[in-house]
Motif scaffolding. Structure first.
Motif, PDB file in Angstrom:
ATOM      1  N   UNK A 207       0.820  -1.226   0.000  1.00  0.00           N
ATOM      2  CA  UNK A 207       0.000   0.000   0.000  1.00  0.00           C
ATOM      3  C   UNK A 207       0.856   1.279   0.000  1.00  0.00           C
ATOM      4  N   UNK A 208       1.978   1.277   0.717  1.00  0.00           N
ATOM      5  CA  UNK A 208       2.803   2.498   0.816  1.00  0.00           C
ATOM      6  C   UNK A 208       3.413   2.845  -0.547  1.00  0.00           C
ATOM      7  N   UNK A 209       3.873   1.813  -1.243  1.00  0.00           N
ATOM      8  CA  UNK A 209       4.459   2.035  -2.575  1.00  0.00           C
ATOM      9  C   UNK A 209       3.378   2.526  -3.546  1.00  0.00           C
ATOM     10  N   UNK A 210       2.186   1.929  -3.437  1.00  0.00           N
ATOM     11  CA  UNK A 210       1.103   2.350  -4.334  1.00  0.00           C
ATOM     12  C   UNK A 210       0.732   3.815  -4.090  1.00  0.00           C
ATOM     13  N   UNK A 211       0.774   4.235  -2.837  1.00  0.00           N
ATOM     14  CA  UNK A 211       0.448   5.635  -2.518  1.00  0.00           C
ATOM     15  C   UNK A 211       1.469   6.564  -3.182  1.00  0.00           C
ATOM     16  N   UNK A 212       2.747   6.192  -3.148  1.00  0.00           N
ATOM     17  CA  UNK A 212       3.796   7.015  -3.798  1.00  0.00           C
ATOM     18  C   UNK A 212       3.597   7.052  -5.315  1.00  0.00           C
ATOM     19  N   UNK A 213       3.270   5.904  -5.867  1.00  0.00           N
ATOM     20  CA  UNK A 213       3.101   5.825  -7.316  1.00  0.00           C
ATOM     21  C   UNK A 213       1.887   6.652  -7.752  1.00  0.00           C
ATOM     22  N   UNK A 214       0.815   6.550  -6.973  1.00  0.00           N
ATOM     23  CA  UNK A 214      -0.413   7.284  -7.278  1.00  0.00           C
ATOM     24  C   UNK A 214      -0.121   8.788  -7.279  1.00  0.00           C
ATOM     25  N   UNK A 215       0.646   9.218  -6.290  1.00  0.00           N
ATOM     26  CA  UNK A 215       1.047  10.623  -6.174  1.00  0.00           C
ATOM     27  C   UNK A 215       1.871  11.043  -7.400  1.00  0.00           C
ATOM     28  N   UNK A 216       2.800  10.151  -7.800  1.00  0.00           N
ATOM     29  CA  UNK A 216       3.670  10.485  -8.941  1.00  0.00           C
ATOM     30  C   UNK A 216       2.865  10.589 -10.236  1.00  0.00           C
ATOM     31  N   UNK A 217       1.825   9.790 -10.378  1.00  0.00           N
ATOM     32  CA  UNK A 217       1.063   9.770 -11.624  1.00  0.00           C
ATOM     33  C   UNK A 217      -0.005  10.865 -11.678  1.00  0.00           C
ATOM     34  N   UNK A 218      -0.413  11.330 -10.519  1.00  0.00           N
ATOM     35  CA  UNK A 218      -1.394  12.416 -10.476  1.00  0.00           C
ATOM     36  C   UNK A 218      -2.822  11.917 -10.645  1.00  0.00           C
ATOM     37  N   UNK A 219      -3.778  12.865 -10.551  1.00  0.00           N
ATOM     38  CA  UNK A 219      -5.191  12.470 -10.611  1.00  0.00           C
ATOM     39  C   UNK A 219      -5.653  12.119 -12.033  1.00  0.00           C
ATOM     40  N   UNK A 220      -6.742  11.411 -12.151  1.00  0.00           N
ATOM     41  CA  UNK A 220      -7.439  11.079 -13.417  1.00  0.00           C
ATOM     42  C   UNK A 220      -6.516  10.377 -14.412  1.00  0.00           C
ATOM     43  N   UNK A 221      -5.756   9.482 -13.885  1.00  0.00           N
ATOM     44  CA  UNK A 221      -4.739   8.813 -14.702  1.00  0.00           C
ATOM     45  C   UNK A 221      -5.372   7.966 -15.810  1.00  0.00           C
ATOM     46  N   UNK A 222      -6.510   7.313 -15.507  1.00  0.00           N
ATOM     47  CA  UNK A 222      -7.183   6.474 -16.511  1.00  0.00           C
ATOM     48  C   UNK A 222      -8.475   7.175 -16.944  1.00  0.00           C
TER      49      UNK A 222
END
Ligand SMILES: Cc1ncc(COP(=O)(O)O)c(C=O)c1O
Length: 329
Positions: A207-222
């Motif tokens: 979960x911690x890694x996913x939170x970092x990745x989500x932050x790096x990719x930004x909102x509305x990625x898909x």
């Protein structure tokens, strides 16, 4: 930009109209999941998380530690930016975007052939593998993968396993209910489901890694329409079962056809066959002159053949391979 399969417009030099090509240059399922109609709001509203996509993915992949991304390619490019420069092992031959992304982010990349990996893991911080490998089709024993994950994560390292083609193989996914530290698994909607244009994939990780990745990719990625279609694909178990069965048969059929043409595959999976031959370039050109696009690799000299999607496509390939033999110098 690296070279990829599926670049029909770049094959224009052969003077064959776009619609007349038989494109075998990718490992994309030629009989894709049929997208349901997209509701107008999917186009007009901003996409929202937990619209059912995350839930469908949790059920299909068997973990809630899963993040939708704009194709696994988006994660391949973002993951290297989440670490300080380190030592990264990637397989060669393999999907070249991995090495490219880690190098571009300033990491020291070692390209390894499959039998060098075990001896090298101790000298790496990150090991990236494909299960099965593209284009060789090689599979790694899960026991080895688990062992390498333990070795790497004990020192804060990562094992990244790209399972883009796993549904078309006999391998068992490494995704588990609660994803542990240091294990990152990538899944694509572009291969087995045949939804390459939806540009959607998933990352399973702690979960911690996913939170970092989500932050790096930004909102509305898909995009909204992609979320709608992908959700339906992940929920359609009947389609998935039928597609798996068909891919086993079609993969064997393609391998046999190539053996009959004196081009025995060196490896492969249900979605593609890989043929290592010194004549790869000339065979590539001759097939292209017949309007059949394959994926040529210069190093090692080889061709990857994807599946034809129709009876007419199979017949065209048989005829072209026969002719290929006739043309053999
Ligand atoms: C092994 C592998 N991983 C990842 C990708 C990227 O797939 P996508 O971004 O469509 O999910 C590809 C595309 O060819 C691939 O071959």
């Amino acid at each position: 930009m690296l070279e990829h399969g599926g670049q029909l417009r770049a094959a224009a030099r052969y003077g064959i109209p776009l619609a007349d090509w038989l494109d075998l240059s990718t490992g994309i399922n030629p009989i894709p999941f049929a997208p349901p109609p997209v509701p107008p709001e999917a186009w007009s509203r901003l996409p929202e998380e937990h619209d059912g996509l995350e839930e469908a993915a949790a059920s299909y992949y068997g973990t809630i530690n899963i993040l939708p991304v704009a194709g696994t390619q988006a994660a391949i490019q973002a993951l290297p930016r989440l670490r300080r420069p380190c030592r990264v092992g990637v397989p060669h031959p393999g999907y070249a975007e991995h090495a490219h992304a880690w190098r571009s982010a300033g990491h020291e990349v070692k390209e390894l052939c499959a039998d060098e990996i075990a001896a090298q893991v101790g000298n790496l911080d990150v090991l990236v593998l494909m299960q099965p490998n593209n284009p060789t089709g090689e599979l790694f024993a899960n026991e080895n993968l688990r062992h390498w994950h333990e070795e790497l994560s004990a020192c804060g390292g990562w094992l990244v396993v790209d399972e883009a083609f796993i549904e078309a193989s006999t391998a068992q996914s490494l995704i588990q209910g609660a994803m542990p530290q240091g294990l990152i698994v990538l899944r694509s909607m572009g291969k087995f489901f045949g939804l390459a244009g939806a540009r959607t994939g998933f990352v399973a990780a702690h979960a911690a890694l996913l939170a970092n990745l989500r932050e790096a990719l930004g909102p509305w990625c898909v995009a909204g329409p992609a979320r709608h279609v992908v959700r339906a694909a992940l929920l359609d178990r009947a389609w998935q079962q039928a597609a798996k069965k068909r891919l086993v048969q079609d993969g064997q059929r393609l391998a046999q056809l190539l053996r009959d043409a004196d081009l025995p595959p060196t490896g492969g999976c249900g979605l593609f066959q890989w043929v290592q031959t010194e004549r790869a370039e000339i065979i590539y050109q001759r097939l292209a002159q017949c309007g059949i696009l394959t994926r040529y690799f210069a190093e090692p000299s080889s061709l990857r053949f994807g599946l034809p999607g129709s009876g007419a496509g199979w017949l065209r390939l048989v005829a072209a391979l026969d002719q290929e033999i006739v043309c053999t110098p």
